[in-house]
Design a protein around this motif. Structure first.
Motif, mmCIF file in Angstrom:
data_model
loop_
_atom_site.group_PDB
_atom_site.id
_atom_site.type_symbol
_atom_site.label_atom_id
_atom_site.label_comp_id
_atom_site.label_asym_id
_atom_site.label_seq_id
_atom_site.Cartn_x
_atom_site.Cartn_y
_atom_site.Cartn_z
ATOM 1 N N SER A 161 -68.486 43.858 6.254
ATOM 2 C CA SER A 161 -67.527 44.606 7.223
ATOM 3 C C SER A 161 -68.320 45.177 8.203
ATOM 4 O O SER A 161 -69.646 45.035 8.094
ATOM 5 C CB SER A 161 -67.341 46.211 6.358
ATOM 6 N N ASP A 194 -64.864 37.735 1.997
ATOM 7 C CA ASP A 194 -63.993 38.830 2.319
ATOM 8 C C ASP A 194 -64.748 39.576 3.703
ATOM 9 O O ASP A 194 -65.717 39.915 3.611
ATOM 10 C CB ASP A 194 -63.851 39.915 1.225
ATOM 11 N N LYS A 241 -64.104 42.424 6.670
ATOM 12 C CA LYS A 241 -63.241 43.789 7.057
ATOM 13 C C LYS A 241 -63.886 44.272 8.170
ATOM 14 O O LYS A 241 -65.038 44.480 8.678
ATOM 15 C CB LYS A 241 -63.560 44.895 5.813
ATOM 16 N N LEU A 242 -62.958 44.603 9.104
ATOM 17 C CA LEU A 242 -63.273 45.084 10.494
ATOM 18 C C LEU A 242 -63.191 46.715 10.230
ATOM 19 O O LEU A 242 -62.213 47.123 9.805
ATOM 20 C CB LEU A 242 -62.548 44.673 11.503
ATOM 21 N N VAL A 243 -64.038 47.649 10.453
ATOM 22 C CA VAL A 243 -64.043 49.147 10.275
ATOM 23 C C VAL A 243 -64.295 49.693 11.592
ATOM 24 O O VAL A 243 -65.038 49.411 12.333
ATOM 25 C CB VAL A 243 -64.887 49.359 9.298
ATOM 26 N N SER A 265 -60.173 42.398 18.421
ATOM 27 C CA SER A 265 -58.960 42.781 17.581
ATOM 28 C C SER A 265 -59.267 42.014 15.969
ATOM 29 O O SER A 265 -60.299 41.211 15.952
ATOM 30 C CB SER A 265 -57.654 41.977 18.282
ATOM 31 N N GLU A 266 -58.449 42.386 15.184
ATOM 32 C CA GLU A 266 -58.390 41.887 13.923
ATOM 33 C C GLU A 266 -58.453 40.414 13.924
ATOM 34 O O GLU A 266 -59.155 39.742 13.210
ATOM 35 C CB GLU A 266 -57.238 42.483 12.735
ATOM 36 N N ALA A 267 -57.429 39.804 14.712
ATOM 37 C CA ALA A 267 -57.457 38.448 14.692
ATOM 38 C C ALA A 267 -58.742 37.659 15.323
ATOM 39 O O ALA A 267 -59.077 36.628 14.702
ATOM 40 C CB ALA A 267 -56.192 37.896 15.482
ATOM 41 N N GLU A 268 -59.178 38.260 16.372
ATOM 42 C CA GLU A 268 -60.539 37.747 17.041
ATOM 43 C C GLU A 268 -61.684 37.788 16.063
ATOM 44 O O GLU A 268 -62.630 36.882 15.859
ATOM 45 C CB GLU A 268 -60.868 38.428 18.468
ATOM 46 N N PHE A 269 -61.737 39.059 15.388
ATOM 47 C CA PHE A 269 -62.873 39.278 14.225
ATOM 48 C C PHE A 269 -62.714 38.274 13.104
ATOM 49 O O PHE A 269 -63.823 37.515 12.699
ATOM 50 C CB PHE A 269 -62.769 40.569 13.808
ATOM 51 N N MET A 270 -61.551 37.976 12.660
ATOM 52 C CA MET A 270 -61.330 37.156 11.472
ATOM 53 C C MET A 270 -61.613 35.572 11.744
ATOM 54 O O MET A 270 -62.338 34.670 11.091
ATOM 55 C CB MET A 270 -59.700 37.296 10.766
ATOM 56 N N THR A 304 -68.478 46.959 12.369
ATOM 57 C CA THR A 304 -67.923 47.759 13.464
ATOM 58 C C THR A 304 -68.226 47.044 14.936
ATOM 59 O O THR A 304 -69.351 47.069 15.194
ATOM 60 C CB THR A 304 -68.437 49.304 13.392
#
Length: 141
Positions: free
Chosen positions: A102, A137, A139-141, A109-114, A104
């Motif tokens: 996880s 797994d 998770k962006l928080v 964006s979620e897509a860039e992070f993933m 911060t």
């Protein structure tokens, strides 16, 4: 080439013996490990949790590098690698390394992070070392 080392000492039989593990940097010095810590939840450490710690540390650093290459800097990254040891083919084998992360990260964006996390899953040097199944797994928080 960078070379780092860890050492181990073992005395006695498998079930009632005791080991000591140390690292080059003295982060661990003669830290106890043994059968009960590995198979029965006893005190001390064990090889699987040491591999898990190394894998989590490597993953967090590699994720930071991947983020930096895309212009991002994490405020925080928490990584955990759970190493599975199973009976297999008449002995024991490490069969899986599951990474949970996880983070911060401002302005991502979620897509860039993933995308960056998935590239790191198999790209970090310890992931490359492991021949077990590696999963993630994120998770962006």
């Amino acid at each position: 080439m960078i070379k780092k080392y860890g050492t181990a000492n073992w005395q006695g039989a498998l079930k009632d013996g005791i080991g000591k593990v140390s690292t080059e940097t003295a982060a661990l010095t003669d830290h106890p490990y043994g059968f009960t810590a590995r198979f029965e939840g006893g005190k001390g450490t064990n090889p699987e949790e040491l591999v898990g710690a190394a894998h989590a540390a490597c993953f967090a650093m590699a994720l930071s590098m991947g983020l930096g290459e895309k212009g991002f800097t994490a405020d925080n990254i928490d990584a955990k690698s759970t190493i599975s040891l199973e009976q297999k083919d008449g002995g024991f084998a490490v069969t899986k390394a599951h990474i949970e992360v996880s983070a911060t990260i401002p302005d991502i964006s979620e897509a860039e992070f993933m995308e960056i996390a998935k590239a790191t899953e198999t790209g970090c040097p310890i992931s490359k070392l492991l021949t077990a199944e590696i999963s993630l797994d994120a998770k962006l928080v």
